[in-house]
Motif scaffolding. Structure first.
Motif, PDB file in Angstrom:
ATOM      1  N   ILE A  63       0.836  -1.203   0.000  1.00  0.00           N
ATOM      2  CA  ILE A  63       0.000   0.000   0.000  1.00  0.00           C
ATOM      3  C   ILE A  63       0.868   1.250   0.000  1.00  0.00           C
ATOM      4  O   ILE A  63       0.619   2.205  -0.740  1.00  0.00           O
ATOM      5  CB  ILE A  63      -0.945  -0.007   1.222  1.00  0.00           C
ATOM      6  N   GLY A  64       1.913   1.234   0.831  1.00  0.00           N
ATOM      7  CA  GLY A  64       2.823   2.374   0.907  1.00  0.00           C
ATOM      8  C   GLY A  64       3.490   2.660  -0.424  1.00  0.00           C
ATOM      9  O   GLY A  64       3.605   3.826  -0.846  1.00  0.00           O
ATOM     10  N   LYS A  65       3.929   1.612  -1.123  1.00  0.00           N
ATOM     11  CA  LYS A  65       4.573   1.788  -2.426  1.00  0.00           C
ATOM     12  C   LYS A  65       3.600   2.377  -3.444  1.00  0.00           C
ATOM     13  O   LYS A  65       3.964   3.255  -4.241  1.00  0.00           O
ATOM     14  CB  LYS A  65       5.109   0.443  -2.930  1.00  0.00           C
ATOM     15  N   ASN A  66       2.374   1.900  -3.429  1.00  0.00           N
ATOM     16  CA  ASN A  66       1.375   2.414  -4.358  1.00  0.00           C
ATOM     17  C   ASN A  66       1.016   3.868  -4.065  1.00  0.00           C
ATOM     18  O   ASN A  66       0.800   4.663  -4.980  1.00  0.00           O
ATOM     19  CB  ASN A  66       0.108   1.553  -4.330  1.00  0.00           C
ATOM     20  N   LEU A  67       0.965   4.205  -2.788  1.00  0.00           N
ATOM     21  CA  LEU A  67       0.670   5.590  -2.406  1.00  0.00           C
ATOM     22  C   LEU A  67       1.746   6.536  -2.933  1.00  0.00           C
ATOM     23  O   LEU A  67       1.445   7.619  -3.449  1.00  0.00           O
ATOM     24  CB  LEU A  67       0.562   5.711  -0.886  1.00  0.00           C
ATOM     25  N   ARG A  68       3.004   6.118  -2.814  1.00  0.00           N
ATOM     26  CA  ARG A  68       4.113   6.948  -3.294  1.00  0.00           C
ATOM     27  C   ARG A  68       4.084   7.069  -4.809  1.00  0.00           C
ATOM     28  O   ARG A  68       4.414   8.105  -5.368  1.00  0.00           O
ATOM     29  CB  ARG A  68       5.443   6.344  -2.853  1.00  0.00           C
ATOM     30  N   ALA A  69       3.698   5.969  -5.483  1.00  0.00           N
ATOM     31  CA  ALA A  69       3.629   6.006  -6.946  1.00  0.00           C
ATOM     32  C   ALA A  69       2.524   6.954  -7.415  1.00  0.00           C
ATOM     33  O   ALA A  69       2.675   7.675  -8.398  1.00  0.00           O
ATOM     34  CB  ALA A  69       3.396   4.604  -7.499  1.00  0.00           C
ATOM     35  N   MET A  70       1.398   6.930  -6.685  1.00  0.00           N
ATOM     36  CA  MET A  70       0.267   7.792  -7.024  1.00  0.00           C
ATOM     37  C   MET A  70       0.515   9.239  -6.649  1.00  0.00           C
ATOM     38  O   MET A  70       0.188  10.158  -7.398  1.00  0.00           O
ATOM     39  CB  MET A  70      -0.995   7.284  -6.290  1.00  0.00           C
ATOM     40  N   ARG A  71       1.069   9.421  -5.443  1.00  0.00           N
ATOM     41  CA  ARG A  71       1.289  10.754  -4.894  1.00  0.00           C
ATOM     42  C   ARG A  71       2.665  10.821  -4.256  1.00  0.00           C
ATOM     43  O   ARG A  71       2.830  10.427  -3.098  1.00  0.00           O
ATOM     44  CB  ARG A  71       0.212  11.066  -3.840  1.00  0.00           C
ATOM     45  N   PRO A  72       3.686  11.293  -4.987  1.00  0.00           N
ATOM     46  CA  PRO A  72       5.031  11.362  -4.420  1.00  0.00           C
ATOM     47  C   PRO A  72       5.117  12.163  -3.125  1.00  0.00           C
ATOM     48  O   PRO A  72       6.042  11.965  -2.334  1.00  0.00           O
ATOM     49  CB  PRO A  72       5.847  12.025  -5.533  1.00  0.00           C
ATOM     50  N   ASP A  73       4.150  13.061  -2.902  1.00  0.00           N
ATOM     51  CA  ASP A  73       4.182  13.875  -1.679  1.00  0.00           C
ATOM     52  C   ASP A  73       3.373  13.267  -0.545  1.00  0.00           C
ATOM     53  O   ASP A  73       3.209  13.890   0.502  1.00  0.00           O
ATOM     54  CB  ASP A  73       3.693  15.307  -1.965  1.00  0.00           C
ATOM     55  N   PHE A  74       2.885  12.029  -0.726  1.00  0.00           N
ATOM     56  CA  PHE A  74       2.103  11.402   0.353  1.00  0.00           C
ATOM     57  C   PHE A  74       2.994  11.136   1.552  1.00  0.00           C
ATOM     58  O   PHE A  74       4.092  10.601   1.433  1.00  0.00           O
ATOM     59  CB  PHE A  74       1.458  10.097  -0.102  1.00  0.00           C
ATOM     60  N   ASP A  75       2.479  11.487   2.721  1.00  0.00           N
ATOM     61  CA  ASP A  75       3.212  11.294   3.970  1.00  0.00           C
ATOM     62  C   ASP A  75       2.184  11.233   5.090  1.00  0.00           C
ATOM     63  O   ASP A  75       1.382  12.152   5.247  1.00  0.00           O
ATOM     64  CB  ASP A  75       4.165  12.474   4.196  1.00  0.00           C
ATOM     65  N   PRO A  76       2.159  10.140   5.873  1.00  0.00           N
ATOM     66  CA  PRO A  76       1.178  10.054   6.965  1.00  0.00           C
ATOM     67  C   PRO A  76       1.295  11.197   7.963  1.00  0.00           C
ATOM     68  O   PRO A  76       0.328  11.562   8.626  1.00  0.00           O
ATOM     69  CB  PRO A  76       1.474   8.701   7.618  1.00  0.00           C
ATOM     70  N   ARG A  77       2.480  11.816   8.053  1.00  0.00           N
ATOM     71  CA  ARG A  77       2.676  12.943   8.965  1.00  0.00           C
ATOM     72  C   ARG A  77       1.828  14.148   8.560  1.00  0.00           C
ATOM     73  O   ARG A  77       1.453  14.967   9.395  1.00  0.00           O
ATOM     74  CB  ARG A  77       4.161  13.308   9.027  1.00  0.00           C
ATOM     75  N   THR A  78       1.515  14.247   7.274  1.00  0.00           N
ATOM     76  CA  THR A  78       0.646  15.328   6.799  1.00  0.00           C
ATOM     77  C   THR A  78      -0.729  15.230   7.437  1.00  0.00           C
ATOM     78  O   THR A  78      -1.399  16.239   7.646  1.00  0.00           O
ATOM     79  CB  THR A  78       0.507  15.267   5.262  1.00  0.00           C
ATOM     80  N   TYR A  79      -1.150  14.008   7.768  1.00  0.00           N
ATOM     81  CA  TYR A  79      -2.481  13.765   8.336  1.00  0.00           C
ATOM     82  C   TYR A  79      -2.443  13.581   9.847  1.00  0.00           C
ATOM     83  O   TYR A  79      -3.453  13.231  10.463  1.00  0.00           O
ATOM     84  CB  TYR A  79      -3.106  12.538   7.661  1.00  0.00           C
ATOM     85  N   GLY A  80      -1.276  13.805  10.441  1.00  0.00           N
ATOM     86  CA  GLY A  80      -1.197  13.783  11.893  1.00  0.00           C
ATOM     87  C   GLY A  80      -0.685  12.494  12.495  1.00  0.00           C
ATOM     88  O   GLY A  80      -0.827  12.275  13.694  1.00  0.00           O
ATOM     89  N   PHE A  81      -0.080  11.625  11.673  1.00  0.00           N
ATOM     90  CA  PHE A  81       0.405  10.337  12.189  1.00  0.00           C
ATOM     91  C   PHE A  81       1.849  10.110  11.776  1.00  0.00           C
ATOM     92  O   PHE A  81       2.232  10.380  10.639  1.00  0.00           O
ATOM     93  CB  PHE A  81      -0.472   9.189  11.681  1.00  0.00           C
ATOM     94  N   ALA A  82       2.640   9.590  12.695  1.00  0.00           N
ATOM     95  CA  ALA A  82       4.058   9.372  12.423  1.00  0.00           C
ATOM     96  C   ALA A  82       4.280   8.281  11.394  1.00  0.00           C
ATOM     97  O   ALA A  82       5.227   8.326  10.617  1.00  0.00           O
ATOM     98  CB  ALA A  82       4.786   9.029  13.721  1.00  0.00           C
ATOM     99  N   LYS A  83       3.395   7.258  11.395  1.00  0.00           N
ATOM    100  CA  LYS A  83       3.558   6.134  10.476  1.00  0.00           C
ATOM    101  C   LYS A  83       2.243   5.814   9.766  1.00  0.00           C
ATOM    102  O   LYS A  83       1.156   6.150  10.246  1.00  0.00           O
ATOM    103  CB  LYS A  83       4.034   4.891  11.244  1.00  0.00           C
ATOM    104  N   LEU A  84       2.363   5.128   8.628  1.00  0.00           N
ATOM    105  CA  LEU A  84       1.180   4.735   7.857  1.00  0.00           C
ATOM    106  C   LEU A  84       0.280   3.809   8.667  1.00  0.00           C
ATOM    107  O   LEU A  84      -0.943   3.895   8.584  1.00  0.00           O
ATOM    108  CB  LEU A  84       1.627   4.055   6.561  1.00  0.00           C
ATOM    109  N   SER A  85       0.880   2.936   9.476  1.00  0.00           N
ATOM    110  CA  SER A  85       0.081   2.007  10.286  1.00  0.00           C
ATOM    111  C   SER A  85      -0.839   2.769  11.234  1.00  0.00           C
ATOM    112  O   SER A  85      -2.001   2.393  11.440  1.00  0.00           O
ATOM    113  CB  SER A  85       0.982   1.056  11.073  1.00  0.00           C
TER     114      SER A  85
END
Length: 238
Positions: A192-214
């Motif tokens: 899931i993480g790899k696909n998120l980066r492929a779709m949105r290179p700027d994706f980062d769980p920290r943007t949404y308030g979480f240190a990690k994707l989990s």
């Protein structure tokens, strides 16, 4: 800081535009870079006669950066951009380093990033959230400086996010799950993480308030998280 190089960590060419990035972020940026790999080459570019970039003096010594003087010979021309691009192409043709980290929010580097990627190099850009989408989308990964802050106001991971923000993240994660090539309900978190980066290179769980994707996934009631045999997996609830 250890002088030993871990053979399992990628060797990085770190190129910093001091004219574009404030020195107050230097330590946070460097800490993020060391999580990515080994900063084998670390250069910072600017016209050091300018008062506004004098704040880089201490970080240059503390972080072991190599300062490159770029003096503008003509008013209105950015010598820093040109110097950084020339060095990047020299490094590319040397064939010694495969991963570039460009620290700047300047969209003028979009063509450079594209050129490096054409030669099969991985390019990570660290810049401000307001950076142009053209720059964000052309790199392999875009890291927002705002997500790196360790100042007293607290990190992004501790800031509350709106329902709309989490809704957006949920849609992105669902799209990432749908792109996983499996017929099983459960999908690995790493895929899931790899696909998120492929779709949105700027994706980062920290943007949404979480240190990690989990952590982000666990906060979503419509997703189910499980750690099966030490392999984190996710599925969309029926």
């Amino acid at each position: 800081m250890s002088n030993r190089i871990d053979p399992d960590r990628p060797l990085l060419a770190v190129l910093i535009d001091a004219d574009n990035i404030s020195a107050k972020h230097a330590k946070d940026i460097y800490d993020e870079i060391t999580k990515i790999g080994e900063p084998a080459l670390r250069r910072v570019y600017g016209d050091w006669s300018k008062e506004e970039i004098k704040g880089w003096k201490d970080p240059i010594h503390e972080l072991g950066l190599v300062a490159r003087q770029e003096t503008a010979n003509t008013t209105g021309k950015n010598a820093t951009d040109i110097g950084l691009v020339i060095d990047a192409m020299d490094i590319l043709h040397s064939g010694k380093l495969n991963t570039f980290v460009i620290v700047s929010s300047d969209s003028d580097y979009t063509a450079l990033v594209n050129r490096l990627r054409e030669d099969g190099r991985e390019v990570i850009v660290i810049g401000n959230a307001k950076a142009n989408d053209a720059l964000k989308n052309v790199c392999n990964r875009f890291v927002q400086i705002e997500n790196l802050s360790t100042k007293s106001e607290g990190t992004t991971a501790t800031k509350a996010k709106s329902k709309q923000d989490l809704n957006q993240a949920y849609q992105l994660i669902c799209n990432a799950i749908s792109r996983c090539e499996t017929e099983e309900e459960w999908v690995s978190l790493s895929a899931i993480g790899k696909n998120l980066r492929a779709m949105r290179p700027d994706f980062d769980p920290r943007t949404y308030g979480f240190a990690k994707l989990s952590g982000l996934v666990k906060a979503m009631p419509r997703l189910q998280f499980a750690n099966k045999d030490n392999h984190p997996r996710v599925k969309i609830k029926n």
